[in-house]
Design an enzyme around this catalytic site. Structure first.
Site, PDB file in Angstrom:
ATOM      1  CG  HIS A 130      -1.802   1.180   1.335  1.00 21.51           C
ATOM      2  ND1 HIS A 130      -1.773   2.053   2.391  1.00 21.51           N
ATOM      3  CD2 HIS A 130      -2.760   1.633   0.490  1.00 21.51           C
ATOM      4  CE1 HIS A 130      -2.681   2.996   2.194  1.00 21.51           C
ATOM      5  NE2 HIS A 130      -3.293   2.763   1.052  1.00 21.51           N
ATOM      6  CG  HIS A 154      -8.471   5.277  -1.941  1.00 21.32           C
ATOM      7  ND1 HIS A 154      -8.121   6.253  -1.061  1.00 21.32           N
ATOM      8  CD2 HIS A 154      -7.533   4.297  -1.823  1.00 21.32           C
ATOM      9  CE1 HIS A 154      -7.011   5.896  -0.417  1.00 21.32           C
ATOM     10  NE2 HIS A 154      -6.632   4.710  -0.869  1.00 21.32           N
ATOM     11  NE  ARG A 229     -13.071  18.358  26.508  1.00 21.97           N
ATOM     12  CZ  ARG A 229     -13.769  17.614  27.366  1.00 21.97           C
ATOM     13  NH1 ARG A 229     -14.889  17.012  27.000  1.00 21.97           N
ATOM     14  NH2 ARG A 229     -13.333  17.462  28.605  1.00 21.97           N
ATOM     15  CB  CYS A 277      -8.201  19.537  23.731  1.00 25.17           C
ATOM     16  SG  CYS A 277      -8.886  19.117  25.336  1.00 25.17           S
ATOM     17  CE1 TYR A 415     -10.446  22.129  29.150  1.00 30.39           C
ATOM     18  CE2 TYR A 415     -12.613  22.893  29.816  1.00 30.39           C
ATOM     19  CZ  TYR A 415     -11.823  22.003  29.115  1.00 30.39           C
ATOM     20  OH  TYR A 415     -12.398  20.998  28.382  1.00 30.39           O
TER      21      TYR A 415
END
Lengths: 578, 578
Positions: A130, A154, A229, A277, A415
């Protein structure tokens, strides 16, 4: 994938090696000219097909790049798949397999099976040939369609022709139906379909990242594999009844905008911006000491082109006047996603970022040239370039100008970064500022940890991404093959491979990542390489060397040097000599 | 200094220890009540002076802070010195010493001599009793005047009274004259007088930094000890004929401003901003491998209050219109300092920084509330908050708006960062961006490398500074006593000690450093401490762990963790027990 089918015999006469060298430059190039039938001798093949093959390869190299991104091109792809690819007629002589049976075949040892439009294929023999390398294994045990949608090359007749010769059976009728989405009363039941290549960290809410080895194939990450997320179920939003509320502008009046008004009353602005994130690379912190949070790898980061109205323009329409609003104010965002109690996702950013001419904060309704996908905030999300993902609120319902930050859990008690000394007994979330701009970051996407490099290759190619928050441009990536003792400078890439590089962004507005690559000679004596990368931004901030000193109880801001160990495999002949 | 003269006998009865504990909290407190004469017994002293001493100390603690900064107060100090301090009458019985002889006495072993207004004093015995600790040695072998100007608390009658009792001789008449500045035809002959506490890295051009242990005593660095970084001789500028030229504003017209016009035609704007030389802490890179450049310690950084016209306002007056000027333009600055060929110092900054409402770029004519000192750019300098010192052009002559960066050597072929792999054979200065914003930085100012900590003290106090470029606020400093294995969070200080902290700056406009301090228990078993600090800014950028991976051939941007080793000295009793 599935493009070099009849060329596998060439591995034995060395031509494939030549192909690989050329293919390296084009990344996953389809060499789809092998239309001869099984049983041809290699010599015959070389004579009759060599020139055609070269011709086709040259044509592809001259094209618009080998890998067409799903996000930008999937309409065409879908169309191509519909018009070109005909369902392959069931052969009654072939056995019926269940999805479970197919799923068991996910490795070269067990056999590599895939399905396509209800048929089952054993492509084990093809894997080593491949052109896209090991990536073909991402589809192992499952359906080819989503990967072919991702790699649109493809979708050509001859690829189908090659595939057909690997057919071993049919998928059971029940499993064909099961490939459709299953709906239930689960609040997550209306969540959208996701690309099967995604590595799922959490199903409900959905959190997933693309395989690292795919991530750096595209400068613009296809939307389908852009990391997801979500904090809550994906809300179903009717674009016709959607209203965006704007409140709290001192001296102004509340504003309510339809989607149509947002699109037509404000200039459309387009920005290419990387989102990351805060927990990207958390898994490396977990190795130091367990942290709380999703165990992200290195791919909770992606890059897309976003279009929408400028937040600044909308705030001006709501009556924003710089001289009336305190400099220390904030702009809060409320999402339409909510938990069972009705609490919505929320976050805020400093006002000066929101209203800056150079802040480029968008109320985006397009991602990569199309309507936002459901997972990315349809119909409208905030895009705050240079700022942690968590403030880029999706499914945006309300904007509030306030002297206070958002009171949401995610702004106040999550956070935020802390010292390695802070634990859950001592943490005071009020003592740290909410993460906004993110620090300098980079990681190695190829080779993967534990990969084997052949000594005969004589060199190794290392690839990755690098990005910094706050619009700071990545100016250099250093790569080490010896654990950080010596360094080489990588080549930076700021557009799709083969395309003309975008002009340098204005200072302070470098919102998009850079991909990077280094091909270096294999160190003569090394049996193992510890590959390390570290990036530098134009404020000359550098990544810290090691994880432990930046460890924090939430596992955020994990941006130490990224390290990958690979083994150098000596050639058999050389091994004999040793 | 010189304040505890008659208290030295008390060291034997333990009172001094008490004083030291209290003094620690006030930094270099003068305890200037010891007016009794030599020969008093300690017991007598305690009885007769104890209460007075406590009373005076309390008064000082209640004052405006123990150490008055030279830059803010030297007028008063000079006045005080003139009015209060009477020259001490020469005693004909005492010998005459030359400056050379005095200079030989710079240590406790050789004796510590100082001069004051032509007299010579042997203060060896006093050194161990000095409330300011070892700092008294900075004056050893030289004149006291500049130090007393810096620490204005010394300018009191009783201090002189104490000093007089240490008198050992007179300075020769010739050396008294020599203490005046020497002028010559040397281009540097008109350079100004400098404070003798400065540690000189280069005399011509003058480059010097304050001793680290002084640096963190003041939140606002006194101008006299603010680090000096000159590239050329200090030019003599006549304020009456001075003109500032402004050129190149697209659509505008050249502008020529007198100093008076600059001061009166534009609003006066004041900013407290830290400046740092790109080469600060270069000496640590030199230890890894020799680099080219001045061997700066950790004190090529200082903090001052700057006042002047906003560059933005002056550019607007010259016809600047945002819609006419390209976003990628630059603002070039030319100094009036030049070399023998007439080449002037030059540098540039991006236009967006220059014209941003939030950039706070000043054409400053005041430093710490007074006219700029000659070494700091009299009469006008640029102050570019958050940006490397080199762009803060002093003795400003010309401003040019251009699509190009400054063509000066210092913009094009210096002040750039490179990979550790880049050497002088391979360096391509065009390949790296000019340093503008600086990365996160911190260092330990106390204790000094090699210092001894007494086990009986039971704890150790660590002090230092932390700062980041680009207006990014320092949000945390982590301190380790064990080389980086475990960490503690230091206390941050954003104003003079004892004063009300300044309110938090608006986001992106944190131009001033933070001082920090940590008092922690001595680790029980440790015989040596490796003290380490690392700071974090509000983009959560962190300092790299080690120097070698950020080493670069010019030795700039040296911001790895700062490390200081100190020895723990066991008490004699405990040592006996061991």
């Amino acid at each position: 994938m599935l493009l070099l089918r009849h060329c596998r015999c060439l591995t034995r006469v060395g031509l494939l090696k030549t192909q690989r060298v050329q293919l390296l430059q084009g990344v996953a190039l389809p060499v789809a000219v092998c239309s001869s039938h099984r049983g041809h001798k290699s010599g015959q093949y070389q004579r009759s097909h060599g020139p055609n093959w070269r011709h086709a390869l040259a044509g592809l190299l001259a094209g618009t790049g080998a890998v067409l991104a799903y996000g930008l091109h999937h309409s065409q792809t879908e169309q191509a798949a519909t018009t070109i690819v005909q369902p392959i007629a069931p052969a009654s002589s072939l056995p019926i397999y269940t999805q479970d049976e197919v799923t068991k075949h996910r490795s070269v040892e067990e056999g590599v099976w895939v399905t396509y439009k209800g048929s089952v294929y054993d492509i084990t023999e093809f894997v080593s040939m491949h052109p896209g390398g090991d990536k073909i294994l991402l589809a192992a045990g499952g359906a080819l369609e989503p990967f072919w949608a991702l790699y649109a090359v493809h979708s050509q007749d001859h690829v189908l022709e090659i595939l057909s010769e690997y057919k071993v059976g049919e998928l059971s009728a029940e499993d064909r139906r099961m490939q459709q989405s299953v709906k239930s009363t689960d609040p997550y039941s209306t969540d959208p379909e996701r690309h099967p290549a995604l590595r799922i960290n959490s199903l409900k809410p959905f959190n997933a990242e693309p395989p690292a080895e795919i991530l750096s194939d595209n400068y613009i990450t296809p939307s389908a594999i852009f990391f997801k997320r979500n904090h809550l179920p994906v809300p179903q939003v009717d674009p016709k009844s959607y209203r965006l509320q704007v409140e709290g502008v001192p001296g102004g009046a509340p504003l309510s905008l339809s989607l149509e008004e947002l699109k037509t009353c404000f200039p459309k602005h387009t920005v290419t911006a990387t989102l990351q994130c805060a927990g990207n690379r958390r898994s490396e912190m977990n190795k130091v000491k367990q942290v709380k949070g999703l165990n992200w790898g290195i791919a909770a980061i992606s890059n897309a082109t976003w279009s929408g109205a400028r937040l600044k323009d909308v705030l001006l329409a709501a009556g924003y006047m710089p001289e009336v609003v305190r400099q220390t104010s904030h702009v809060q965002f409320e999402g339409l996603d909510s938990d069972v109690t009705g609490t919505t996702y929320g976050a805020s950013i400093p006002l000066n970022k929101a209203v800056s001419e150079e802040g480029d904060v968008l109320l985006a309704y397009q991602m990569n040239g199309e309507d936002l996908p459901a997972d990315h905030g349809y119909p409208v999300r905030v895009v705050v370039p240079g700022t942690v993902g968590a403030r880029n609120v999706k499914w945006l319902g309300k904007i509030i100008v306030s002297e206070e930050e958002s009171s949401s859990h995610w702004q106040q008690n999550d956070y935020k970064g802390f010292s390695p000394a802070t634990d859950w007994d001592t943490v005071d979330f009020k003592s740290a500022p909410a993460i906004q701009e993110l620090p300098i970051q980079s990681a190695i996407t190829q080779p993967a940890e534990g990969a084997v490099v052949e000594r005969s290759a004589e060199e190794v190619t290392v690839k990755g991404y690098a990005w910094s928050g706050g619009g700071r441009e990545v100016v250099r990536v250093d790569v080490s093959l010896d654990g950080g003792r010596t360094w080489q400078v990588a080549q930076l890439q700021s557009s799709e491979k083969g395309q003309v590089p975008a002009p340098s962004p204005p200072p302070g507005r470098a919102w998009a990542w850079k991909l990077w690559e280094l091909t270096a000679p294999l160190p003569p004596a090394a049996q193992e390489l510890e590959i390390v990368c570290k990036a530098v931004d134009n404020s000359y901030n550098m990544q810290p060397d090691s994880v432990a000193p930046i460890w924090n109880l939430r596992g955020v801001l994990s941006n130490a040097w990224h390290r990958v160990k690979v083994t150098v495999k000596e050639d058999e002949e050389e091994q004999k000599l040793l």
